[in-house]
Design a protein around this motif. Structure first.
Motif, PDB file in Angstrom:
ATOM      1  N   MET A   1      -5.864   1.389  -0.924  1.00 56.85           N
ATOM      2  CA  MET A   1      -5.156   2.558  -1.444  1.00 56.85           C
ATOM      3  C   MET A   1      -5.888   3.176  -2.635  1.00 56.85           C
ATOM      4  SD  MET A   1      -1.260   1.100  -1.205  1.00 56.85           S
ATOM      5  CE  MET A   1      -0.553   2.373  -2.191  1.00 56.85           C
ATOM      6  N   GLY A   2      -6.915   2.498  -3.118  1.00 55.62           N
ATOM      7  CA  GLY A   2      -7.670   3.008  -4.252  1.00 55.62           C
ATOM      8  C   GLY A   2      -7.064   2.651  -5.599  1.00 55.62           C
ATOM      9  N   LEU A   3      -6.231   1.633  -5.634  1.00 55.91           N
ATOM     10  CA  LEU A   3      -5.582   1.239  -6.887  1.00 55.91           C
ATOM     11  C   LEU A   3      -6.362   0.200  -7.676  1.00 55.91           C
ATOM     12  CD1 LEU A   3      -1.907   1.046  -5.629  1.00 55.91           C
ATOM     13  CD2 LEU A   3      -3.008   2.896  -6.886  1.00 55.91           C
ATOM     14  N   LEU A   4      -7.325  -0.454  -7.049  1.00 61.59           N
ATOM     15  CA  LEU A   4      -8.162  -1.420  -7.762  1.00 61.59           C
ATOM     16  C   LEU A   4      -9.480  -0.754  -8.142  1.00 61.59           C
ATOM     17  CD1 LEU A   4      -7.747  -4.758  -5.803  1.00 61.59           C
ATOM     18  CD2 LEU A   4      -6.724  -4.104  -7.964  1.00 61.59           C
ATOM     19  N   PRO A   5      -9.891  -0.878  -9.379  1.00 62.12           N
ATOM     20  CA  PRO A   5     -11.146  -0.261  -9.811  1.00 62.12           C
ATOM     21  C   PRO A   5     -12.349  -1.111  -9.419  1.00 62.12           C
ATOM     22  CG  PRO A   5     -10.054  -1.296 -11.675  1.00 62.12           C
ATOM     23  CD  PRO A   5      -9.153  -1.463 -10.504  1.00 62.12           C
TER      24      PRO A   5
ATOM     25  N   GLN B   1       4.430  -8.717   7.436  1.00 63.67           N
ATOM     26  CA  GLN B   1       4.047  -7.989   6.229  1.00 63.67           C
ATOM     27  C   GLN B   1       2.848  -7.096   6.487  1.00 63.67           C
ATOM     28  OE1 GLN B   1       3.620 -11.217   3.468  1.00 63.67           O
ATOM     29  NE2 GLN B   1       5.797 -11.247   2.986  1.00 63.67           N
ATOM     30  N   ALA B   2       1.910  -7.559   7.303  1.00 65.03           N
ATOM     31  CA  ALA B   2       0.758  -6.722   7.647  1.00 65.03           C
ATOM     32  C   ALA B   2       1.200  -5.499   8.446  1.00 65.03           C
ATOM     33  CB  ALA B   2      -0.259  -7.542   8.434  1.00 65.03           C
ATOM     34  N   PHE B   3       2.155  -5.679   9.345  1.00 63.54           N
ATOM     35  CA  PHE B   3       2.682  -4.548  10.092  1.00 63.54           C
ATOM     36  C   PHE B   3       3.384  -3.559   9.163  1.00 63.54           C
ATOM     37  CE2 PHE B   3       6.157  -2.576  12.566  1.00 63.54           C
ATOM     38  CZ  PHE B   3       5.382  -1.865  13.459  1.00 63.54           C
ATOM     39  N   MET B   4       4.128  -4.071   8.188  1.00 66.82           N
ATOM     40  CA  MET B   4       4.792  -3.192   7.223  1.00 66.82           C
ATOM     41  C   MET B   4       3.760  -2.424   6.394  1.00 66.82           C
ATOM     42  SD  MET B   4       7.967  -5.675   6.064  1.00 66.82           S
ATOM     43  CE  MET B   4       7.958  -5.048   4.431  1.00 66.82           C
ATOM     44  N   LEU B   5       2.664  -3.085   6.029  1.00 70.05           N
ATOM     45  CA  LEU B   5       1.606  -2.403   5.285  1.00 70.05           C
ATOM     46  C   LEU B   5       0.961  -1.310   6.133  1.00 70.05           C
ATOM     47  CD1 LEU B   5      -0.150  -5.348   3.455  1.00 70.05           C
ATOM     48  CD2 LEU B   5       1.259  -3.564   2.447  1.00 70.05           C
ATOM     49  N   TYR B   6       0.754  -1.608   7.408  1.00 68.13           N
ATOM     50  CA  TYR B   6       0.159  -0.618   8.299  1.00 68.13           C
ATOM     51  C   TYR B   6       1.084   0.594   8.444  1.00 68.13           C
ATOM     52  CZ  TYR B   6      -1.177   1.582  12.675  1.00 68.13           C
ATOM     53  OH  TYR B   6      -1.509   2.495  13.632  1.00 68.13           O
ATOM     54  N   MET B   7       2.369   0.347   8.596  1.00 66.71           N
ATOM     55  CA  MET B   7       3.323   1.434   8.791  1.00 66.71           C
ATOM     56  C   MET B   7       3.552   2.237   7.506  1.00 66.71           C
ATOM     57  SD  MET B   7       3.983   1.484  11.925  1.00 66.71           S
ATOM     58  CE  MET B   7       5.343   2.618  12.024  1.00 66.71           C
ATOM     59  N   SER B   8       3.285   1.638   6.343  1.00 72.50           N
ATOM     60  CA  SER B   8       3.506   2.369   5.093  1.00 72.50           C
ATOM     61  C   SER B   8       2.407   3.384   4.820  1.00 72.50           C
ATOM     62  CB  SER B   8       3.618   1.392   3.929  1.00 72.50           C
ATOM     63  OG  SER B   8       2.374   0.771   3.681  1.00 72.50           O
TER      64      SER B   8
ATOM     65  N   GLY C   1       6.358  -0.119  -3.078  1.00 71.29           N
ATOM     66  CA  GLY C   1       7.365  -1.181  -3.049  1.00 71.29           C
ATOM     67  C   GLY C   1       6.908  -2.370  -2.239  1.00 71.29           C
ATOM     68  N   ILE C   2       6.274  -2.113  -1.101  1.00 71.59           N
ATOM     69  CA  ILE C   2       5.776  -3.198  -0.267  1.00 71.59           C
ATOM     70  C   ILE C   2       4.633  -3.933  -0.961  1.00 71.59           C
ATOM     71  CG2 ILE C   2       4.625  -3.722   1.912  1.00 71.59           C
ATOM     72  CD1 ILE C   2       6.249  -1.475   3.152  1.00 71.59           C
ATOM     73  N   VAL C   3       3.746  -3.193  -1.594  1.00 73.00           N
ATOM     74  CA  VAL C   3       2.635  -3.824  -2.311  1.00 73.00           C
ATOM     75  C   VAL C   3       3.161  -4.642  -3.490  1.00 73.00           C
ATOM     76  CG1 VAL C   3       0.616  -3.332  -3.737  1.00 73.00           C
ATOM     77  CG2 VAL C   3       0.884  -2.194  -1.551  1.00 73.00           C
ATOM     78  N   ALA C   4       4.154  -4.125  -4.194  1.00 72.57           N
ATOM     79  CA  ALA C   4       4.741  -4.879  -5.308  1.00 72.57           C
ATOM     80  C   ALA C   4       5.369  -6.173  -4.804  1.00 72.57           C
ATOM     81  CB  ALA C   4       5.771  -4.023  -6.034  1.00 72.57           C
ATOM     82  N   MET C   5       6.029  -6.109  -3.653  1.00 72.77           N
ATOM     83  CA  MET C   5       6.604  -7.318  -3.069  1.00 72.77           C
ATOM     84  C   MET C   5       5.506  -8.328  -2.740  1.00 72.77           C
ATOM     85  SD  MET C   5       8.377  -7.861   0.632  1.00 72.77           S
ATOM     86  CE  MET C   5       6.840  -7.386   1.384  1.00 72.77           C
TER      87      MET C   5
ATOM     88  N   GLY D   1      -1.737   4.746   4.008  1.00 72.82           N
ATOM     89  CA  GLY D   1      -2.754   4.497   2.996  1.00 72.82           C
ATOM     90  C   GLY D   1      -2.548   5.264   1.712  1.00 72.82           C
ATOM     91  N   GLY D   2      -1.568   6.139   1.673  1.00 74.82           N
ATOM     92  CA  GLY D   2      -1.321   6.924   0.474  1.00 74.82           C
ATOM     93  C   GLY D   2      -0.493   6.161  -0.546  1.00 74.82           C
ATOM     94  N   VAL D   3      -0.440   6.723  -1.735  1.00 74.24           N
ATOM     95  CA  VAL D   3       0.339   6.110  -2.798  1.00 74.24           C
ATOM     96  C   VAL D   3       1.714   6.789  -2.807  1.00 74.24           C
ATOM     97  CG1 VAL D   3       0.428   5.613  -5.255  1.00 74.24           C
ATOM     98  CG2 VAL D   3      -1.770   5.680  -4.090  1.00 74.24           C
ATOM     99  N   GLN D   4       2.657   6.179  -2.095  1.00 70.40           N
ATOM    100  CA  GLN D   4       4.035   6.664  -2.062  1.00 70.40           C
ATOM    101  C   GLN D   4       4.950   5.547  -2.545  1.00 70.40           C
ATOM    102  OE1 GLN D   4       2.672   6.647   1.360  1.00 70.40           O
ATOM    103  NE2 GLN D   4       1.881   8.723   1.406  1.00 70.40           N
TER     104      GLN D   4
END
Length: 176
Positions: free
Chosen positions: A151-155, A73-80, A90-94, A82-85
């Motif tokens: 990703m800057g989604l948490l305030p 999962q960490a590898f998938m996060l790295y490959m996805s 989808g990976i973050v939601a999972m 840092g932008g919000v796409q």
């Protein structure tokens, strides 16, 4: 009706092929003579204590399964990136929803590993394994929250809360 595979062994056309490297025929097939059938039956029938021990080991495997999937999962996060796409979202939601689903169905996940003398759906059954399972799922949730922060989604910064700050009253200053 039962199948007798031993009768097929002598008539096999692959009998003349050599064994693969590292293959040991003595370990792969154990032949039991007619005189030792009762002793072979005794060794193959496991006791309830041995079966409970096997289920306990499988419960520990189930408990650490979420932690085993973290490197992938960490590898998938790295490959996805840092932008919000859509892919990274989808990976973050999972990563954020799966721990909650796993914790909500913890008794169903461990029901098959319950010892023979305990209730399969009781919360107190396999308590150490369930505790480790919850900790591993919290670790997965923490990885998902870390990705949201990166990703800057948490305030978390002060600039994220400027809309809720009030301005102080300016001091009145008279120049005349």
């Amino acid at each position: 009706m039962s199948l007798d595979y031993a009768s097929l062994e002598g008539a096999s056309r692959w009998k003349s092929l050599p064994s693969p490297p590292g293959f040991s025929k003595s370990l792969s097939s154990v032949r039991v003579s007619v005189n030792n059938v009762s002793s072979a039956v005794k060794t193959t029938v496991s006791s309830p204590a041995a079966y409970d021990k096997l289920k306990d080991r499988r419960a520990w495997d189930m408990a650490i399964a979420p932690a085993k999937s973290l490197p992938m999962q960490a590898f998938m996060l790295y490959m996805s990136g840092g932008g919000v796409q859509i892919f990274s979202m989808g990976i973050v939601a999972m990563l954020l929803f799966t721990p909650f689903k796993n914790i909500a169905s913890i008794n169903d996940a461990f029901k098959q590993f319950a010892p023979s003398n305990a209730s399969p759906t009781a919360f107190s059954t396999l308590l150490p394994q369930k505790f480790v399972y919850v900790l591993c799922n919290i670790l997965t949730l923490a990885v998902g929250l870390w990705k949201c922060r990166s990703m800057g989604l948490l305030p978390l910064g002060t600039g994220d809360w400027l809309a809720f700050e009030t301005r102080g009253e300016p001091p009145e200053l008279s120049l005349f």
